[in-house]
Motif scaffolding. Structure first.
Motif, short mmCIF file in Angstrom:
data_model
loop_
_atom_site.label_atom_id
_atom_site.label_comp_id
_atom_site.label_asym_id
_atom_site.label_seq_id
_atom_site.Cartn_x
_atom_site.Cartn_y
_atom_site.Cartn_z
N VAL A 174 -34.78 44.84 3.16
CA VAL A 174 -35.81 44.79 4.20
C VAL A 174 -35.94 46.15 4.87
CG1 VAL A 174 -36.40 43.81 6.46
CG2 VAL A 174 -35.62 42.30 4.61
N ALA A 175 -34.82 46.77 5.21
CA ALA A 175 -34.86 48.10 5.82
C ALA A 175 -35.51 49.10 4.88
CB ALA A 175 -33.46 48.55 6.21
N GLY A 176 -35.20 49.01 3.60
CA GLY A 176 -35.81 49.91 2.61
C GLY A 176 -37.31 49.69 2.52
N GLY A 177 -37.73 48.43 2.58
CA GLY A 177 -39.16 48.12 2.54
C GLY A 177 -39.90 48.67 3.74
N VAL A 178 -39.30 48.55 4.91
CA VAL A 178 -39.90 49.08 6.13
C VAL A 178 -40.04 50.60 6.03
CG1 VAL A 178 -39.54 49.42 8.62
CG2 VAL A 178 -39.16 47.17 7.58
N GLU A 179 -38.99 51.24 5.53
CA GLU A 179 -39.01 52.69 5.37
C GLU A 179 -40.07 53.12 4.35
OE1 GLU A 179 -36.11 56.21 3.71
OE2 GLU A 179 -35.18 54.43 4.57
N PHE A 180 -40.13 52.41 3.22
CA PHE A 180 -41.13 52.71 2.18
C PHE A 180 -42.53 52.55 2.74
CE2 PHE A 180 -43.99 51.35 -1.19
CZ PHE A 180 -43.78 52.32 -2.15
N GLY A 210 -58.28 46.23 -2.73
CA GLY A 210 -58.19 44.94 -2.05
C GLY A 210 -56.81 44.31 -2.06
N VAL A 211 -55.79 45.10 -2.36
CA VAL A 211 -54.43 44.56 -2.40
C VAL A 211 -53.73 44.92 -1.08
CG1 VAL A 211 -52.22 44.56 -3.61
CG2 VAL A 211 -54.35 44.85 -4.89
N PRO A 212 -53.31 43.91 -0.32
CA PRO A 212 -52.64 44.20 0.95
C PRO A 212 -51.35 45.00 0.74
CG PRO A 212 -53.23 41.87 0.81
CD PRO A 212 -53.47 42.47 -0.55
N PRO A 213 -51.04 45.89 1.67
CA PRO A 213 -49.83 46.72 1.55
C PRO A 213 -48.56 45.89 1.38
CG PRO A 213 -51.19 47.50 3.35
CD PRO A 213 -51.81 46.24 2.87
N GLU A 214 -48.49 44.75 2.05
CA GLU A 214 -47.29 43.90 1.95
C GLU A 214 -47.04 43.44 0.52
OE1 GLU A 214 -49.90 43.32 3.97
OE2 GLU A 214 -49.12 43.62 5.99
N ILE A 215 -48.11 43.20 -0.20
CA ILE A 215 -47.97 42.76 -1.60
C ILE A 215 -47.44 43.91 -2.46
CG2 ILE A 215 -49.21 41.90 -3.63
CD1 ILE A 215 -48.91 39.86 -1.33
N VAL A 216 -47.97 45.11 -2.25
CA VAL A 216 -47.50 46.26 -3.02
C VAL A 216 -46.03 46.51 -2.75
CG1 VAL A 216 -47.77 48.74 -3.40
CG2 VAL A 216 -49.80 47.31 -3.05
N VAL A 217 -45.64 46.48 -1.49
CA VAL A 217 -44.24 46.71 -1.14
C VAL A 217 -43.36 45.64 -1.76
CG1 VAL A 217 -42.58 46.85 0.78
CG2 VAL A 217 -44.80 47.98 0.96
N THR A 218 -43.81 44.40 -1.76
CA THR A 218 -43.05 43.31 -2.37
C THR A 218 -42.89 43.50 -3.87
OG1 THR A 218 -43.81 41.78 -0.67
CG2 THR A 218 -42.97 40.81 -2.70
N ILE A 219 -43.98 43.90 -4.54
CA ILE A 219 -43.90 44.10 -5.99
C ILE A 219 -42.97 45.26 -6.32
CG2 ILE A 219 -45.24 44.86 -8.00
CD1 ILE A 219 -47.59 43.21 -6.78
N VAL A 220 -43.05 46.32 -5.54
CA VAL A 220 -42.15 47.46 -5.77
C VAL A 220 -40.71 47.01 -5.63
CG1 VAL A 220 -41.43 49.69 -4.84
CG2 VAL A 220 -43.86 49.19 -5.11
N GLY A 221 -40.48 46.05 -4.75
CA GLY A 221 -39.14 45.48 -4.61
C GLY A 221 -38.13 46.42 -4.01
N VAL A 222 -38.58 47.15 -3.03
CA VAL A 222 -37.71 48.12 -2.38
C VAL A 222 -36.47 47.42 -1.84
CG1 VAL A 222 -37.54 49.78 -0.50
CG2 VAL A 222 -39.63 49.60 -1.81
#
Length: 66
Positions: free
Chosen positions: A32-38, A54-66
C-alpha cells in the motif's frame, strides 16, 4: 517459541515466517505504501492516461501491483 505465546514476536521469527499473519500484514502495508508513493511520483502520467484512455489511475496502480 510460537507467535501466540508472546505479546511481541521477535524480528527473527517474522523473517523466518513463523508469524505468517504478521508477515502478510506487513507485506500488505508495504505494498500500500509503495502504491501511494508510485501514485504520487507518477500523478501527471496517470492523469494523462486517464484523460487519453479513460483508465482511472487507481486501476493502473493496481495492475502494476506496486
Amino acid at each position: 517459541m510460537a507467535c501466540g505465546s508472546s505479546v511481541v514476536a521477535t524480528d527473527r521469527q517474522r523473517r523466518r515466517g513463523q508469524c505468517g499473519r504478521d508477515d502478510h500484514e506487513l507485506d500488505v502495508l508495504r505494498r500500500v505504501a509503495g502504491g501511494v508513493e508510485f501514485y504520487a511520483r507518477n500523478a501527471d502520467a496517470l492523469e494523462r492516461a486517464e484523460r487519453d484512455y479513460g483508465v482511472p489511475p487507481e486501476i493502473v496502480v493496481t495492475i502494476v501491483g506496486v
